[in-house]
Design an enzyme around this catalytic site. Structure first.
Site, PDB file in Angstrom:
ATOM      1  N   GLU A 120     145.543  79.421  78.288  1.00  0.00           N
ATOM      2  CA  GLU A 120     146.889  79.984  78.465  1.00  0.00           C
ATOM      3  C   GLU A 120     147.192  80.186  79.949  1.00  0.00           C
ATOM      4  O   GLU A 120     147.698  81.231  80.359  1.00  0.00           O
ATOM      5  CB  GLU A 120     147.029  81.292  77.668  1.00  0.00           C
ATOM      6  CG  GLU A 120     146.649  81.117  76.211  1.00  0.00           C
ATOM      7  CD  GLU A 120     146.944  82.331  75.318  1.00  0.00           C
ATOM      8  OE1 GLU A 120     147.287  83.405  75.863  1.00  0.00           O
ATOM      9  OE2 GLU A 120     146.853  82.199  74.087  1.00  0.00           O
ATOM     10  N   GLU A 267     143.558  78.112  68.605  1.00  0.00           N
ATOM     11  CA  GLU A 267     143.225  79.472  68.153  1.00  0.00           C
ATOM     12  C   GLU A 267     144.236  79.946  67.123  1.00  0.00           C
ATOM     13  O   GLU A 267     145.445  79.807  67.325  1.00  0.00           O
ATOM     14  CB  GLU A 267     143.287  80.479  69.325  1.00  0.00           C
ATOM     15  CG  GLU A 267     142.233  80.277  70.381  1.00  0.00           C
ATOM     16  CD  GLU A 267     142.359  81.286  71.540  1.00  0.00           C
ATOM     17  OE1 GLU A 267     143.107  82.279  71.422  1.00  0.00           O
ATOM     18  OE2 GLU A 267     141.700  81.050  72.569  1.00  0.00           O
TER      19      GLU A 267
END
Ligand SMILES: *[C@@H]1O[C@H](CO)[C@@H](O)[C@H](O)[C@H]1NC(C)=O
Ligand SMILES: *[C@@H]1O[C@H](CO)[C@@H](O)[C@H](O)[C@H]1NC(C)=O
Ligand SMILES: *[C@@H]1O[C@H](CO)[C@@H](O)[C@H](O)[C@H]1NC(C)=O
Ligand SMILES: *[C@@H]1O[C@H](CO)[C@@H](O)[C@H](O)[C@H]1NC(C)=O
Ligand SMILES: *[C@@H]1O[C@H](CO)[C@@H](O)[C@H](O)[C@H]1NC(C)=O
Ligand SMILES: *[C@@H]1O[C@H](CO)[C@@H](O)[C@H](O)[C@H]1NC(C)=O
Ligand SMILES: *[C@@H]1O[C@H](CO)[C@@H](O)[C@H](O)[C@H]1NC(C)=O
Ligand SMILES: *[C@@H]1O[C@H](CO)[C@@H](O)[C@H](O)[C@H]1NC(C)=O
Length: 496
Positions: A120, A267
């Protein structure tokens, strides 16, 4: 305590975890290591084997793990940490050294198939944005030099926070701050045949939504008829927030004119324990979410806009990472305790799998709500004629005659054809008048093939979460007026 109990524990429930299936869907697992009493690499790998886990993602490139994974056949995604991204983005030789040390030296014994560059990065360390794609490029070139570019793909996991307004999916775009970075990023993925790595957390979408979304929507449970979630532009029905997030990402790529880049969910998961202010982090919810997630992924279908691209997914995560900073829930996403017992029962078993001709249980092929009626009529005629669908149930006086309209009759016929012929390669298309859905269209005694209430579904034992509860007994759910369109404006204000 009886020895069986001691040995058994929940290990027994966890027989067959996460396997690959023929057309490519798989469920893998993330292995975070901020864990007190982290078992040895050999023990971790023994656990993976015992649970038939075939795909793992590491957040780094730990040598003990990579050695222990040698010869197991497990596919491994290794990680460049956020701390390493800057250095690699500044120097091709640093990238080459990283690839040699952490990838090339373990292949082919350890089946490394991907490098996740940072985590991220754009939303968590935006100052590294200018070097992200460069780092990916350097790593790719290092792989190319070692002739490993086909074996190992390079990408970088992105947060859903990249998409400020993910609902409705059809109008989603990336935050335009990142337009040029995303453009280069997607160009890289396209050029190198890689995939978009997405971290998709309905847990956050739900908890930050302040009650806008029903929890059933986040947990893949059937929605009541008055709360169906539909994209008002495409009329695609979204049975789960997970699918809607994946589709929002496909549409965001589309808005930058990129298509054909598959998404892998790096995820997703649900915390099973939280603080007093985290009432949704419960073992019940986590058990429901993760079981339904696994089942959904393994049914092979893509999200509504990309039905042929399975949503390969890595569950977050193997162990509770008690050493992670942050809220209590942050430390409690694990599926297993470090002693190898599962935190709550998970049924990954083959009994839930679709077998033989009953292929596609829990998946339905229905008429699109906005399909052109003359095309629908031709589709219906074809399905009941040449297509040899069994259309006796939609004849007058039969259980699926009512509601007597083209939509529902075509849906019945399409679905019957689809289920019988899917194993022979049939698709749910019918001149683009059909779509697949996981919402069971059965009603009262009209049972669609593939329904968990259907006698044709053979060996399948219906998971309660996908059962027809709430849909059975209603006279029809195919009548469009029953669908409530959530007002995009409200959602846009609140976001996910
Ligand atoms: C590694 O994984 C790839 C991708 O699934 C597969 O094609 C290949 O056969 C695997 N290699 C080994 C040595 O298991
Ligand atoms: C887009 O990202 C920038 C930079 O992080 C942020 O300041 C801005 O609020 C975001 N825009 C939206 C609409 O979320
Ligand atoms: C960013 O890209 C979107 C398409 O995704 C476009 O609509 C928008 O105008 C672009 N914004 C900027 C600042 O370039
Ligand atoms: C995408 O392509 C269309 C048609 O070619 C063009 O009008 C539009 O500007 C492009 N959008 C972006 C963000 O490149
Ligand atoms: C494993 O650890 C958990 C949590 O500490 C504990 O509740 C459970 O009883 C342990 N199981 C075995 C078989 O030791
Ligand atoms: C599946 O269908 C085909 C053709 O209808 C049939 O030959 C075959 O025996 C069926 N297989 C099973 C497992 O029912
Ligand atoms: C067609 O479906 C009906 C029930 O709707 C069933 O009674 C009949 O046996 C089926 N016919 C064939 C050929 O499978
Ligand atoms: C399934 O079969 C049983 C017994 O054969 C029958 O009683 C039941 O009504 C059937 N269910 C449906 C939904 O057709």
């Amino acid at each position: 305590m009886m020895p069986e109990q001691w040995l058994g524990g929940s290990m027994v429930f966890l027989l067959l975890v996460m396997f690959f299936n023929a057309s490519g869907a798989f469920v893998g697992i993330n292995i975070g290591t901020a864990v007190t009493d982290l078992p040895s690499a050999a023990d971790v790998v023994a656990m993976l084997k015992a649970n038939q886990i075939t795909h793992v993602r590491l957040y780094d490139a730990d040598g003990h793990m990579l050695n222990a994974l040698a010869g197991t056949g497990v596919e491994v995604m290794v990680g460049v940490t956020n701390e390493e991204v800057l250095g690699i983005g500044e120097s091709p030789s640093a990238a080459a050294a990283w690839v040699n040390k952490n990838v090339a030296s373990y292949l082919p014994e350890t089946n490394i198939t991907a490098i996740a560059v940072g985590s991220e990065v754009l939303t968590s360390i935006p100052n590294a944005a200018p070097v992200l794609v460069r780092a990916m490029n350097y790593l790719h070139h290092a792989l190319l030099a070692s002739n490993l570019n086909f074996q190992v793909k390079v990408s970088s996991p992105q947060s859903m926070d990249m998409i400020p307004r993910p609902f409705p999916p059809s109008t989603a775009t990336f935050n335009s701050t990142w337009n040029s970075t995303m453009y280069q990023f997607l160009q890289f993925l396209k050029n190198t045949g890689s995939f978009y790595m997405l971290n998709a957390y309905p847990y956050y979408g739900y908890t930050r939504g302040n009650g806008i979304f029903p929890i059933d929507y986040a947990l893949f449970r059937p929605l009541s008829l008055t709360k169906q979630i539909v994209d008002p532009n495409t009329l695609f029905q979204y049975p789960s927030m997970f699918e809607s997030m994946v589709d929002a990402t496909y549409y965001s790529m589309g808005a930058l004119n990129f298509s054909g880049i598959p998404i892998i969910v790096t995820e997703s998961g649900w915390p099973w324990f939280g603080g007093a202010n985290e009432p949704d982090a419960t073992a019940d919810n986590a058990q429901t979410y993760n079981n339904n997630l696994i089942r959904r992924v393994l049914n092979d279908l893509g999200p509504p806009s990309q039905p042929t691209i399975p949503i390969r997914t890595y569950v977050y995560e193997l162990f509770n990472e008690d050493k992670r900073p942050g809220s209590i829930s942050e430390k409690n996403w694990g599926l297993f305790f470090t002693n190898g017992t599962s935190v709550y029962p998970l049924s990954f078993g083959t009994s839930d799998r679709v077998v033989g001709n009953s292929s596609g249980v829990g998946v339905f092929c229905v008429a699109k709500p906005d399909a052109d009626s003359s095309l629908l009529q031709s589709g219906l005629n074809w399905a009941c004629g040449e297509g040899q669908a069994n259309c006796s149930a939609i004849q007058e006086g039969q259980p699926c005659y009512e509601p007597n309209n083209l939509q529902s009759h075509a849906s019945y016929a399409y679905n019957d054809y689809f289920h019988k012929m899917q194993s022979a390669g049939a698709t749910c298309d019918f001149g683009r008048t059909a779509i697949t859905t996981t919402v069971d269209p059965s009603h009262s005694s009209c049972v669609f093939m593939g329904s968990s209430g259907s006698n044709t579904s053979g060996l399948f034992t219906p998971p309660s979460a996908f059962g027809p509860t709430g849909l059975m007994g209603s006279s029809s759910m195919l009548q469009v007026p029953r669908i409530v369109f959530l007002i995009p404006a409200i959602l846009a204000i609140i976001g996910f």
